[in-house]
Design an enzyme around this catalytic site. Structure first.
Site, PDB file in Angstrom:
ATOM      1  N   MET A 190       0.825  -1.210   0.000  1.00 10.65           N
ATOM      2  CA  MET A 190       0.000   0.000   0.000  1.00 10.65           C
ATOM      3  C   MET A 190       0.861   1.263   0.000  1.00 10.65           C
ATOM      4  O   MET A 190       0.610   2.191  -0.778  1.00 10.65           O
ATOM      5  CB  MET A 190      -0.940   0.001   1.216  1.00 10.65           C
ATOM      6  CG  MET A 190      -1.971  -1.111   1.196  1.00 10.65           C
ATOM      7  SD  MET A 190      -2.928  -1.130  -0.331  1.00 10.65           S
ATOM      8  CE  MET A 190      -3.927   0.335  -0.112  1.00 10.65           C
ATOM      9  N   ILE A 191       1.871   1.304   0.883  1.00 10.34           N
ATOM     10  CA  ILE A 191       2.709   2.518   0.911  1.00 10.34           C
ATOM     11  C   ILE A 191       3.609   2.542  -0.326  1.00 10.34           C
ATOM     12  O   ILE A 191       3.759   3.583  -0.972  1.00 10.34           O
ATOM     13  CB  ILE A 191       3.552   2.607   2.200  1.00 10.34           C
ATOM     14  CG1 ILE A 191       2.652   2.598   3.443  1.00 10.34           C
ATOM     15  CG2 ILE A 191       4.399   3.879   2.196  1.00 10.34           C
ATOM     16  CD1 ILE A 191       3.397   2.658   4.772  1.00 10.34           C
ATOM     17  N   ASP A 247       9.476  -6.219  -4.803  1.00  9.91           N
ATOM     18  CA  ASP A 247       8.670  -6.939  -3.810  1.00  9.91           C
ATOM     19  C   ASP A 247       8.975  -8.430  -3.932  1.00  9.91           C
ATOM     20  O   ASP A 247       9.356  -8.897  -5.011  1.00  9.91           O
ATOM     21  CB  ASP A 247       7.172  -6.698  -4.046  1.00  9.91           C
ATOM     22  CG  ASP A 247       6.347  -6.918  -2.780  1.00  9.91           C
ATOM     23  OD1 ASP A 247       5.963  -5.933  -2.127  1.00  9.91           O
ATOM     24  OD2 ASP A 247       6.091  -8.099  -2.426  1.00  9.91           O
ATOM     25  N   ARG A 279       0.705  -3.368  10.781  1.00  6.80           N
ATOM     26  CA  ARG A 279      -0.001  -3.708  12.016  1.00  6.80           C
ATOM     27  C   ARG A 279      -1.441  -4.086  11.741  1.00  6.80           C
ATOM     28  O   ARG A 279      -2.115  -3.443  10.954  1.00  6.80           O
ATOM     29  CB  ARG A 279      -0.011  -2.474  12.919  1.00  6.80           C
ATOM     30  CG  ARG A 279       0.782  -2.681  14.152  1.00  6.80           C
ATOM     31  CD  ARG A 279       0.595  -1.609  15.180  1.00  6.80           C
ATOM     32  NE  ARG A 279       0.438  -0.254  14.707  1.00  6.80           N
ATOM     33  CZ  ARG A 279       0.036   0.735  15.484  1.00  6.80           C
ATOM     34  NH1 ARG A 279      -0.247   0.496  16.745  1.00  6.80           N
ATOM     35  NH2 ARG A 279      -0.065   1.954  15.015  1.00  6.80           N
ATOM     36  N   ARG A 298       0.135  14.760  11.269  1.00  8.62           N
ATOM     37  CA  ARG A 298      -1.126  14.444  11.968  1.00  8.62           C
ATOM     38  C   ARG A 298      -1.443  15.542  12.980  1.00  8.62           C
ATOM     39  O   ARG A 298      -2.589  16.015  13.078  1.00  8.62           O
ATOM     40  CB  ARG A 298      -0.987  13.093  12.681  1.00  8.62           C
ATOM     41  CG  ARG A 298      -0.998  11.946  11.691  1.00  8.62           C
ATOM     42  CD  ARG A 298      -0.869  10.593  12.371  1.00  8.62           C
ATOM     43  NE  ARG A 298      -1.081   9.539  11.377  1.00  8.62           N
ATOM     44  CZ  ARG A 298      -0.469   8.368  11.372  1.00  8.62           C
ATOM     45  NH1 ARG A 298       0.407   8.068  12.322  1.00  8.62           N
ATOM     46  NH2 ARG A 298      -0.727   7.475  10.438  1.00  8.62           N
ATOM     47  N   HIS A 348       8.619   6.764  17.389  1.00  7.47           N
ATOM     48  CA  HIS A 348       7.326   6.751  16.701  1.00  7.47           C
ATOM     49  C   HIS A 348       6.415   5.860  17.531  1.00  7.47           C
ATOM     50  O   HIS A 348       6.764   4.752  17.855  1.00  7.47           O
ATOM     51  CB  HIS A 348       7.540   6.134  15.322  1.00  7.47           C
ATOM     52  CG  HIS A 348       6.333   6.158  14.451  1.00  7.47           C
ATOM     53  ND1 HIS A 348       5.498   7.235  14.350  1.00  7.47           N
ATOM     54  CD2 HIS A 348       5.846   5.228  13.595  1.00  7.47           C
ATOM     55  CE1 HIS A 348       4.537   6.965  13.482  1.00  7.47           C
ATOM     56  NE2 HIS A 348       4.719   5.755  13.015  1.00  7.47           N
TER      57      HIS A 348
HETATM   58  N1  APR Z   1      11.199  -8.319   0.753  1.00 10.87           N
HETATM   59  C1  APR Z   1      10.497  -7.461  -0.035  1.00 10.87           C
HETATM   60  N2  APR Z   1       9.189  -7.203   0.145  1.00 10.87           N
HETATM   61  C2  APR Z   1       8.573  -7.824   1.154  1.00 10.87           C
HETATM   62  C3  APR Z   1       9.234  -8.716   2.028  1.00 10.87           C
HETATM   63  C4  APR Z   1      10.604  -8.968   1.786  1.00 10.87           C
HETATM   64  N3  APR Z   1      11.308  -9.816   2.537  1.00 10.87           N
HETATM   65  N4  APR Z   1       8.343  -9.174   2.936  1.00 10.87           N
HETATM   66  C5  APR Z   1       7.177  -8.579   2.666  1.00 10.87           C
HETATM   67  N5  APR Z   1       7.309  -7.769   1.585  1.00 10.87           N
HETATM   68  C6  APR Z   1       6.302  -6.938   0.933  1.00 10.87           C
HETATM   69  C7  APR Z   1       4.912  -7.578   0.908  1.00 10.87           C
HETATM   70  O1  APR Z   1       4.809  -8.519  -0.151  1.00 10.87           O
HETATM   71  C8  APR Z   1       4.034  -6.354   0.693  1.00 10.87           C
HETATM   72  O2  APR Z   1       3.752  -6.122  -0.682  1.00 10.87           O
HETATM   73  O3  APR Z   1       6.118  -5.739   1.658  1.00 10.87           O
HETATM   74  C9  APR Z   1       4.873  -5.187   1.239  1.00 10.87           C
HETATM   75  C10 APR Z   1       4.227  -4.495   2.424  1.00 10.87           C
HETATM   76  O4  APR Z   1       3.082  -3.891   1.962  1.00 10.87           O
HETATM   77  P1  APR Z   1       1.730  -3.801   2.815  1.00 10.87           P
HETATM   78  O5  APR Z   1       1.482  -5.111   3.463  1.00 10.87           O
HETATM   79  O6  APR Z   1       0.682  -3.234   1.934  1.00 10.87           O
HETATM   80  O7  APR Z   1       2.120  -2.780   3.977  1.00 10.87           O
HETATM   81  P2  APR Z   1       2.130  -1.175   3.964  1.00 10.87           P
HETATM   82  O8  APR Z   1       0.803  -0.669   4.358  1.00 10.87           O
HETATM   83  O9  APR Z   1       2.719  -0.715   2.678  1.00 10.87           O
HETATM   84  O10 APR Z   1       3.120  -0.898   5.175  1.00 10.87           O
HETATM   85  C11 APR Z   1       4.469  -1.294   5.122  1.00 10.87           C
HETATM   86  O11 APR Z   1       5.127   0.375   6.719  1.00 10.87           O
HETATM   87  O12 APR Z   1       3.892   1.688   8.191  1.00 10.87           O
HETATM   88  C12 APR Z   1       4.673   0.552   8.052  1.00 10.87           C
HETATM   89  O13 APR Z   1       3.789  -0.887   9.726  1.00 10.87           O
HETATM   90  C13 APR Z   1       3.884  -0.671   8.359  1.00 10.87           C
HETATM   91  O14 APR Z   1       5.765  -2.106   8.446  1.00 10.87           O
HETATM   92  C14 APR Z   1       4.655  -1.717   7.650  1.00 10.87           C
HETATM   93  C15 APR Z   1       5.190  -0.996   6.414  1.00 10.87           C
END
Ligand code: APR
Length: 321
Positions: free
Chosen positions: A13-14, A34, A83, A152, A176
């Site tokens: 998402m981010i 990813d 989270r 925020r 944080h």
């Molecule tokens: N290497 C690369 N990508 C990975 C790995 C890895 N070892 N493990 C997980 N991922 C990828 C997942 O496949 C996923 O697409 O990381 C991505 C995380 O994306 P989201 O689950 O959508 O999380 P997001 O909302 O983007 O937040 C990411 O930021 O704010 C923090 O707590 C939050 O730690 C989290 C991070």
């Protein structure tokens, strides 16, 4: 001059939102990495197909091969797990520490000169672990939390005063999360500090206290509302502001998780949120603000919370000791 190269590790998402903003702002070419190659490739292609509509030039590539991030100028890390409702940031440690170790190895091998912005939670410990695992220079490794926390705080203050967010400045320090330290006396509306606005009867101490509480719990509030993820628009905008400061040598002074070497309350060797100047050399300066007794107490509580998570990380990964 060649375009900058921005590697986004994590295309969730981010990561996807970062790619979108970077492309629209024409910040540089974007590599989305990813472990799920299809996610990275799909988002990169979708955005590349959007670029002719928004009229910006940018190469977008999706990958699960670290070789593709070679020579990146900026690396933004969101890889990991967000989270879930009811889950504390520290519960994420075990899962995300392993991810950060892999990412650090990839970045060290392929983009060791990059300016690295870590977003993965629990932030202050993950950015510390990334720097340890990778051995990159501490001034080139920062964590994104303060810009988000202060955004925020600014939103809630602008809402309270019914004024433009542009006229609200908010200062935050520390880790944080629930122990972050909003610096009320350094937070202003058009340069007027909040304590003066209370005296001017624009608001009350109680209302400011409630806003501070809401800011501290800002991440959790979004987690509760979304139900199956955490905030992504504001975190992505915040990291882009930091990346832009580096790429354009803006010397912005932004609250970032930086490795302290005694500038605030004598804390050394830990990554904690502090006002830092970001320019072409990375973290060029950390403001050595003097804290009042109550602020220092809150700051040290926050430092202790970060230290506790780091101790857990060291237990899981003895190489971090
Ligand atoms: N290497 C690369 N990508 C990975 C790995 C890895 N070892 N493990 C997980 N991922 C990828 C997942 O496949 C996923 O697409 O990381 C991505 C995380 O994306 P989201 O689950 O959508 O999380 P997001 O909302 O983007 O937040 C990411 O930021 O704010 C923090 O707590 C939050 O730690 C989290 C991070």
């Amino acid at each position: 001059m060649a375009r900058a190269k921005i590697a986004l590790i994590g295309a969730g998402m981010i990561g996807g939102t970062l790619a979108h903003i970077a492309a629209r702002e024409e910040l540089g070419d974007v590599v989305l990495f990813d472990i799920f190659e299809g996610t990275a490739k799909g988002k990169a292609l979708d955005l590349a197909e959007a670029a002719p509509v928004f009229g910006k030039d940018c190469n977008l590539k999706g990958t699960s091969d670290y070789a593709d991030i070679a020579g990146a100028d900026v690396v933004i890390i969101t890889a990991g797990f967000p989270r879930k409702p009811g889950m504390d940031r520290s519960e994420l440690i075990g899962k995300n520490l392993g991810v950060i170790k892999q990412v650090a190895e990839g970045v060290k091998e392929h983009a060791p000169k990059a300016f690295v912005i870590c977003i993965t939670n629990p932030l202050d410990a993950m950015v510390w672990a990334f720097q340890k695992f990778s051995g990159l220079q501490p001034r080139k490794v920062v964590g994104m939390a303060g810009v988000l926390d202060s955004a925020r705080f600014r939103h809630f203050l602008a809402d309270e005063f019914k004024c433009s967010v542009e006229d609200v400045h908010a200062s935050v320090l520390g880790g944080h999360g629930d122990t972050m330290v909003p610096l009320v006396r350094y937070s202003t509306v058009a340069g007027v500090p909040l304590p003066d606005l209370i005296k001017m009867k624009w608001t009350t101490q109680e209302r400011i206290d409630a806003i501070v509480d809401r800011t501290r719990n800002g991440g959790g509030e979004i987690v509760g509302l979304l139900g199956n993820g955490s905030a992504f628009y504001a975190p992505a905008e915040s990291a882009i502001e930091m990346a832009t400061a580096y790429l354009r040598d803006k010397k912005r002074i932004l609250p970032c998780a930086v490795r302290l070497s005694g500038q605030i309350a004598g804390v050394r060797g830990l990554y904690v949120g502090a006002p830092a100047m970001i320019g072409a050399r990375g973290v060029e300066k950390v403001m050595n603000i003097r804290l009042k007794a109550d602020e220092r107490e809150m700051f040290m509580k926050s430092v202790a919370a970060v230290e506790k998570i780091i101790a857990d990380c060291q237990e899981m990964e003895p190489s971090l000791k």
